[in-house]
Design a protein around this motif. Structure first.
Motif, mmCIF file in Angstrom:
data_model
loop_
_atom_site.group_PDB
_atom_site.id
_atom_site.type_symbol
_atom_site.label_atom_id
_atom_site.label_comp_id
_atom_site.label_asym_id
_atom_site.label_seq_id
_atom_site.Cartn_x
_atom_site.Cartn_y
_atom_site.Cartn_z
ATOM 1 N N ASP A 106 0.858 -1.196 0.011
ATOM 2 C CA ASP A 106 0.072 -0.012 0.025
ATOM 3 C C ASP A 106 0.914 1.371 -0.015
ATOM 4 O O ASP A 106 0.322 2.488 -0.277
ATOM 5 C CB ASP A 106 -1.030 0.065 1.122
ATOM 6 N N ARG A 121 -4.480 6.049 -6.493
ATOM 7 C CA ARG A 121 -4.604 6.299 -4.861
ATOM 8 C C ARG A 121 -3.591 6.993 -4.505
ATOM 9 O O ARG A 121 -3.429 7.646 -3.895
ATOM 10 C CB ARG A 121 -4.875 5.143 -4.399
ATOM 11 N N GLN A 122 -2.123 6.701 -5.291
ATOM 12 C CA GLN A 122 -0.921 7.373 -4.723
ATOM 13 C C GLN A 122 -0.995 8.684 -5.016
ATOM 14 O O GLN A 122 -0.628 9.696 -4.130
ATOM 15 C CB GLN A 122 0.223 6.601 -5.331
ATOM 16 N N GLN A 136 -3.551 10.574 -4.826
ATOM 17 C CA GLN A 136 -4.466 11.226 -4.091
ATOM 18 C C GLN A 136 -4.055 11.311 -2.533
ATOM 19 O O GLN A 136 -4.723 11.826 -1.817
ATOM 20 C CB GLN A 136 -5.842 10.700 -4.127
ATOM 21 N N ARG A 174 -3.055 9.084 1.013
ATOM 22 C CA ARG A 174 -3.563 7.908 1.706
ATOM 23 C C ARG A 174 -3.635 7.983 3.239
ATOM 24 O O ARG A 174 -2.830 8.750 3.731
ATOM 25 C CB ARG A 174 -2.511 6.646 1.577
ATOM 26 N N ARG A 175 -4.641 7.441 3.839
ATOM 27 C CA ARG A 175 -4.696 7.482 5.449
ATOM 28 C C ARG A 175 -4.144 6.250 5.981
ATOM 29 O O ARG A 175 -3.971 5.289 5.148
ATOM 30 C CB ARG A 175 -6.136 7.540 5.631
ATOM 31 N N ILE A 232 -8.432 3.380 8.541
ATOM 32 C CA ILE A 232 -9.498 2.669 7.693
ATOM 33 C C ILE A 232 -10.174 1.546 8.374
ATOM 34 O O ILE A 232 -11.091 1.315 8.482
ATOM 35 C CB ILE A 232 -8.683 2.257 6.550
ATOM 36 N N ASP A 255 -10.273 0.992 -0.910
ATOM 37 C CA ASP A 255 -9.259 1.058 -2.017
ATOM 38 C C ASP A 255 -7.970 1.389 -1.257
ATOM 39 O O ASP A 255 -6.969 0.667 -1.853
ATOM 40 C CB ASP A 255 -9.655 2.212 -2.844
ATOM 41 N N GLU A 256 -7.857 2.092 -0.262
ATOM 42 C CA GLU A 256 -6.878 2.692 0.203
ATOM 43 C C GLU A 256 -5.935 1.540 0.991
ATOM 44 O O GLU A 256 -4.612 1.631 1.109
ATOM 45 C CB GLU A 256 -6.939 3.785 1.365
ATOM 46 N N GLU A 268 -15.515 3.058 -1.404
ATOM 47 C CA GLU A 268 -15.096 3.786 -0.174
ATOM 48 C C GLU A 268 -16.282 3.597 0.914
ATOM 49 O O GLU A 268 -16.069 4.008 2.153
ATOM 50 C CB GLU A 268 -14.585 4.990 -0.303
#
Length: 416
Positions: free
Chosen positions: A76, A199-200, A202, A204-205, A210, A336-337, A408
């Motif tokens: 991830d 996703r990268q 945007q 990530r948390r 999550i 997703d994350e 999500e």
């Protein structure tokens, strides 16, 4: 869309990704299942018994959860492709080193390290594939990916059948270093997951952030994977020992029966994976799991090797048929994350909870005067029903689009 049409619709890059992930899981399973064929022989050399050596299976399964978390978080953060290459190299290395074991303690330690490396492959490979192929191809691709597990068992069966009398148990582990060559294929032919790249960009948390928003989904996933792993390992790990010890078959007969039932497992995974694309993930799992129950008595009590092989073929057709849906099912449910971590971590936590299965069955058989058949039958029938119940009353998000708001949405409500 038929299975063949779904596969033809894949681009060359998508096919390369499916092949690489399938081979990664096949070769990983090949390395793991070599052990189940040589438990008795290792016990003889180290002057101990089969239950003591079967602790190696427990350690491998138990440590897989550590690998799932480590390699999942890496996937991830750094990407699925590079993490998959590192993982393949490591599990090949520890498998090779196992052949140099000088005693039971060294053997068990190396199997624990192998378990860490093995634990990372499934989650990373499955997320890479499912994020690469189109929604309408996920069912059959899931079946192909999970068919890697019985394919690895099949390869191990063939290698045991052909080479064990010549190279012995140590040579079997040396042969298992060959999967390291897969890294060359991945580096040359496989691209990074497009969903990960998006996703990268945007951000990530953290994984725990999550996870806390999806606790009911995660707990259910772990329970389902616990039942699934009891079903898989409860019908595979001690079965060769049952054939050798209780039925007194030689290595050739045991290997031949294993080849037959692994062909059944591959066929089942492909069939039910594609069926789930038509009737839904939950429904297909329930059907496969429940059909395994009436087959179980034939699988262990049939007279003669031919009928045993037939029963084992059908048994694994349904057991691994249900498993053929797991890669797509867990990846569709995962946020997703954390798709690199969530499915594999849940899967391997289930493995951890089921990791004592082989030792438990061996001890039950020893207590019942070597009656492995009864130990196998009780576990298989019970957990098949558990898989059906947990799946039937569980979650489903068939064909969810990855990288969207839909993917999500917190999974707090069960779907029918």
């Amino acid at each position: 869309m038929s299975a063949l049409e779904s596969l033809r619709a894949l681009s060359q890059q998508q096919r390369n990704t499916v092949i690489a992930s399938y081979l990664g899981w096949t070769l990983d399973a090949f390395d793991f299942f070599i052990l189940v064929f040589v438990l008795k022989h290792i016990a003889e050399e180290f002057h101990t018994d089969v239950p003591a050596v079967s602790v190696a299976i427990f350690l491998t399964l138990a440590m897989r959860v550590v690998g799932a978390l480590i390699f999942g978080l890496a996937a991830d953060r750094f990407g699925r492709r590079v993490t998959l290459m590192a993982d393949v190299l490591l599990y090949s290395l520890f498998e090779f080193l196992t052949g140099f074991s000088t005693g039971l303690t060294m053997f068990l330690v190396l199997r624990a390290f192998y378990g860490i490396a093995m634990g990372g492959e499934w989650g990373v490979g499955a997320s890479l594939v499912m994020e690469t192929v189109p929604e309408e191809s996920r069912g059959i691709v899931s079946g192909i990916l999970q068919a890697g597990y019985p394919s690895g068992y099949l390869v191990a069966s063939i290698v045991f059948f052909l080479l064990f009398p010549v190279i012995g148990w140590r040579g079997m582990f040396f042969v298992c270093a060959l999967p390291a060559l897969l890294v060359l294929y991945i580096r040359r032919n496989v691209a990074e997951s497009p969903v990960f790249l998006k996703r990268q960009a945007q951000g990530r948390r953290p994984f725990l952030t999550i996870l806390t928003k999806n606790i009911p989904l995660f707990v259910w996933s772990v329970l389902l994977m616990t039942a699934f792993n009891f079903l898989s390992h409860g019908t595979q790990d001690i079965y060769p020992t049952f054939l050798e010890t209780q039925r007194n078959y030689d290595s050739y007969t045991t290997g031949a029966i294993a080849i037959v039932y692994n062909i059944g497992a591959i066929c089942g995974g492909l069939f039910f994976g594609q069926l789930s694309q038509r009737i839904g993930r939950k429904r297909a799992i329930v059907i496969a799991a429940l059909l395994a129950v009436p087959v179980a008595p034939i699988w262990v009590h049939a007279p003669g090797p031919v009928l045993l092989a037939v029963g084992a073929f059908v048994m694994q057709f349904f057991v691994q048929g249900a498993w053929g849906i797991v890669p797509v099912h867990l990846n569709e449910l995962s946020p997703d994350e954390v798709r690199g971590t969530f499915p594999g971590f849940a899967y391997q936590l289930g493995n951890l909870l089921a990791s004592g299965n082989a030792t438990m069955q061996a001890e039950l058989a020893a207590r019942w005067n070597g009656d492995y058949a009864t130990a196998l039958l009780i576990v298989a029938s019970t957990v098949a029903v558990a898989v059906a119940l947990l799946s039937g009353f569980g979650y489903e998000k068939k064909d969810v689009r990855f990288g969207t708001e839909e993917a999500e949405t917190p999974q707090g409500v069960l779907h029918s």
